[in-house]
Scaffold this active site. Sequence first.
Site, short mmCIF file in Angstrom:
data_model
loop_
_atom_site.label_atom_id
_atom_site.label_comp_id
_atom_site.label_asym_id
_atom_site.label_seq_id
_atom_site.Cartn_x
_atom_site.Cartn_y
_atom_site.Cartn_z
N ARG A 230 0.86 -1.18 0.00
CA ARG A 230 0.00 0.00 0.00
C ARG A 230 0.90 1.23 0.00
O ARG A 230 1.98 1.23 0.59
CB ARG A 230 -0.93 0.02 1.22
CG ARG A 230 -2.03 -1.04 1.20
CD ARG A 230 -3.05 -0.74 0.11
NE ARG A 230 -4.20 -1.65 0.13
CZ ARG A 230 -4.30 -2.75 -0.61
NH1 ARG A 230 -3.29 -3.09 -1.41
NH2 ARG A 230 -5.38 -3.50 -0.57
N HIS A 278 -1.45 -0.04 -10.05
CA HIS A 278 -1.99 -1.01 -9.09
C HIS A 278 -2.43 -2.29 -9.83
O HIS A 278 -3.57 -2.74 -9.72
CB HIS A 278 -3.18 -0.41 -8.33
CG HIS A 278 -3.41 -1.08 -7.00
ND1 HIS A 278 -3.80 -0.39 -5.88
CD2 HIS A 278 -3.29 -2.38 -6.61
CE1 HIS A 278 -3.93 -1.23 -4.86
NE2 HIS A 278 -3.62 -2.45 -5.29
#
Length: 315
Positions: A230, A278
Site C-alpha cells: 500500500r 496497481h
Amino acid sequence: MRSNVIPFLAAPGYAHIQAWVEALQKAMPDEQILAFDAMSDEDKATCKVAIVANPNPDQLKQLPQLQWVHSVWAGVERLVADLGDTELKIVRLIDPQLASTMAEAVLTWVLYLHREIPAYARQQAQELWQPRTYTRAQQRTVSLLGLGALGEAAAQSLLRAGFKVCGWSRSEKSVTGIECFAGESQLPAMLAKTNILVCLLPLTPDTTGLINAGVLAQLPQGASVINFARGAVINDEDLHAALDNEHISHAVLDVFETEPLPVSEWHWQHPCVSVLPHCAAPTDRATASLIVAENIRHYRNTGELPQTVDIVRGY
C-alpha cells in the site's frame, strides 16, 4: 421473502458489481446473490452474511441481522477503517491464485532491476552501446517485508531463480531456504544486506510510514525498492529524497496514497521511478468466488466462520 439471499456490496461507483454477482452466483448456485440495490426490505431484514468490496458502511447498517462480511479483497485496511468500532466479523480473501500472481509480479520486477533494465533504457536514450557488468542472481539479496501467503509464494519464486532471499515479519517465522528476521530489533540486520527490498506488508497503524528516511538509509548505497503493498507504507517525501541523492537507485511503485496517481505527482517524471497502475496482483473473480463460496458453504453447514480479521492488528 427469498431464502439464502446474500448481497454483494461495493464502493460507490464501482463498475464491476454485476460481474461479481454473476461469478459468485455461478460458484454457489444454492444461494441467491443479489446486488444490494436489488434486495427487498424483507431480504435486508434477514440477511446474516454479505460479500463486500469496500462497501458504503451506511448500506451495511441497513442489514440489522448481519453477523459477518466476506471481503473479495486480500487487503482490508479501508474496510476496517470504514467500519470503525464494530462487532461485525470480517473475513478477508486468501486466494492461492492471488499469491501465485503476486509471486509472478515480484519475480518479474526483481529481474527488471537485477538485469539493470532502467540503466539500459537510459543508455538507449543516449544512443550509448555499452554492456554493463553482469551480476549473478546468487550474488544478489532480495528481502521481503511481509511473510504471509503472498510473501512466502514470492520468496519461493525468487529462490527458484537463484537469488539469496531474506524475509521480515512481525513475529518469528521459519521458511525453508529463507533467512528470516522478525520484529523491529532485527530489521536493521536484514536491511544492511539487502540489494532489492520488496514490500508486501498489509497497511496497519504499525506499518504506516514504516519505510522512512531511517529505514532507507540502512539499505546499502544503490539498493532498489519495490512496493506492491500500500502506498502509505512508504514515506513518500523520504523516498523522493533518497532517490534524488542517489542512495536508492530505483523504485518500482504499484501503489500510492491517492489512486489513480494524479498527473501532477513527481513520480511520473522521475527518471528513477517505474509507475504501475496497481496491477501487480489483480484479484481473479473466478477463483476468488470459489473460495468465498466454500467459506460460506462451510458456515451454512457448521455455523463456523472462517478465520476473521484481527481488528486491532488490521489483518
